[in-house]
Scaffold this active site. Structure first.
Site, short mmCIF file in Angstrom:
data_model
loop_
_atom_site.label_atom_id
_atom_site.label_comp_id
_atom_site.label_asym_id
_atom_site.label_seq_id
_atom_site.Cartn_x
_atom_site.Cartn_y
_atom_site.Cartn_z
N TYR A 67 -30.89 10.58 51.68
CA TYR A 67 -29.67 10.90 50.92
C TYR A 67 -29.15 9.67 50.18
O TYR A 67 -28.65 9.77 49.06
CB TYR A 67 -28.61 11.52 51.84
CG TYR A 67 -28.87 13.00 52.03
CD1 TYR A 67 -29.63 13.46 53.10
CD2 TYR A 67 -28.43 13.91 51.09
CE1 TYR A 67 -29.93 14.81 53.22
CE2 TYR A 67 -28.72 15.26 51.20
CZ TYR A 67 -29.48 15.71 52.28
OH TYR A 67 -29.78 17.04 52.35
N ASN A 102 -25.43 22.46 42.74
CA ASN A 102 -25.69 21.03 42.67
C ASN A 102 -24.66 20.23 43.48
O ASN A 102 -23.50 20.60 43.53
CB ASN A 102 -25.70 20.56 41.21
CG ASN A 102 -26.76 21.30 40.42
OD1 ASN A 102 -27.65 21.94 40.97
ND2 ASN A 102 -26.66 21.23 39.10
N ASP A 104 -24.35 16.88 42.88
CA ASP A 104 -24.39 15.60 42.14
C ASP A 104 -23.11 15.24 41.40
O ASP A 104 -23.09 14.19 40.73
CB ASP A 104 -25.59 15.62 41.17
CG ASP A 104 -25.50 16.74 40.13
OD1 ASP A 104 -26.57 17.15 39.62
OD2 ASP A 104 -24.38 17.19 39.82
N HIS A 119 -22.86 24.07 47.68
CA HIS A 119 -23.69 23.32 48.65
C HIS A 119 -23.11 21.95 48.99
O HIS A 119 -23.83 21.05 49.44
CB HIS A 119 -25.12 23.19 48.10
CG HIS A 119 -25.80 24.52 47.94
ND1 HIS A 119 -26.91 24.69 47.15
CD2 HIS A 119 -25.52 25.74 48.45
CE1 HIS A 119 -27.28 25.97 47.18
NE2 HIS A 119 -26.46 26.62 47.96
N CYS A 130 -17.17 17.06 64.59
CA CYS A 130 -15.84 17.66 64.35
C CYS A 130 -15.59 17.99 62.87
O CYS A 130 -14.60 18.63 62.55
CB CYS A 130 -14.75 16.73 64.87
SG CYS A 130 -14.54 15.24 63.87
N CYS A 147 -20.17 6.20 63.16
CA CYS A 147 -19.66 7.31 63.96
C CYS A 147 -18.20 7.57 63.69
O CYS A 147 -17.46 6.71 63.22
CB CYS A 147 -19.86 7.01 65.46
SG CYS A 147 -21.56 7.34 65.96
N THR A 188 -31.58 27.42 37.41
CA THR A 188 -31.82 27.66 38.83
C THR A 188 -33.02 28.59 39.01
O THR A 188 -33.23 29.51 38.20
CB THR A 188 -30.59 28.25 39.54
OG1 THR A 188 -30.92 28.49 40.91
CG2 THR A 188 -30.09 29.53 38.89
#
Ligand code: APR
Length: 244
Positions: A67, A102, A104, A119, A130, A147, A188
């Protein structure tokens, strides 16, 4: 000069309620890879290893590296004329809804005001446990995944395969799809649900269905108009015809 069918131009001018669904293809001309094209991300990487809850449980470092790699690509590009044309359509139509698959942010960066992000968004982070948003920097070089105060690991705020979409966004998108007079499916592959069922909802409720794509998709046969070509060239010309 693109030769748009006359009956399409008539509908383009007369419609009052318009909804648009975009996919990775609209960002391709900006330099963001798509997923299923022959040079798409899924031709190089296994989505089961990178875009599922189990993948993150098994190897959060690998998922984050991927990512961060995609964030880096997205940070280095700009919206293209296809994105800007949709900003113009939002300005022109009384009732305009932009729904995107997307993650982005290029629609927002182009200036679109109301964007339903089905998304999620790759620039946001949240707690795996949580769900609390996380604003801190993400770096996984040292193998340490940040974390949350609840102890949960931080993950990208995107929707992975098998996960539920954000409910309110989903409901708004289906509402707009069922109410619209003119529905565009742009860039798409129309394969991933529930997004892929939104054009069908629009059609079932009497809307005209228009597809803009380089290739036919499973949706093409249901469309009233298939406009073949790159969205970054077609959409600006289409919007220019709106002012005629
Ligand atoms: N203009 C118009 N269409 C284009 C262009 C372009 N310049 N370039 C590619 N396309 C088309 C391709 O022909 C293909 O039909 O865009 C489509 C891209 O399809 P996918 O890669 O499958 O992307 P998308 O439909 O957005 O994927 C849906 O799947 O992987 C998941 O969560 C991810 O949101 C994504 C979802």
């Amino acid at each position: 000069m693109i030769d748009f069918p006359d009956d399409f131009l008539t509908i383009l001018h007369s419609a009052r309620r318009v909804a648009v669904l975009t996919g990775a293809g609209i960002s391709k001309e900006s330099g963001v890879p798509t997923f299923r094209d022959k040079d798409g991300l899924w031709s190089k990487y296994d989505p089961q290893e990178l875009a599922t809850v189990q993948a993150f449980r098994d190897n959060p470092q690998l998922v984050w590296e991927w990512y961060l790699y995609r964030r880096n690509i997205i940070d280095g590009v700009e919206p293209n004329p296809g994105h800007f044309a949709l900003v113009e359509m939002e300005r022109r139509y009384d009732d305009f809804t932009l729904i995107t698959q997307n993650v982005d942010s290029l629609h927002r960066r182009a200036g679109s005001q109301k964007v339903l992000e089905l998304h999620g968004n790759i620039a946001r982070n949240k707690c795996f446990n949580c769900g609390a948003p996380y604003e801190g920097e993400i770096s996984v070089e040292d193998g340490e995944i940040p974390c949350c105060s609840c102890g949960g690991r931080i993950r990208p705020d995107v929707v992975w395969f098998g996960e539920m979409l954000p409910e309110q966004v989903l409901n708004e998108a289906f509402e707009a799809s069922s109410q619209t007079e003119l529905f565009f499916s742009i860039g798409t592959s129309a394969l991933v649900h529930p997004a892929a069922s939104m054009p069908l909802t629009a059609k079932r409720n009497g809307a005209y269905l228009v597809e803009v794509n380089l290739e036919p998709t499973p949706l093409t046969d249901l469309c009233d108009f298939f406009i073949h070509g790159p969205s970054g060239e077609i959409l600006p010309e289409m919007v220019a015809r709106l002012s005629e």
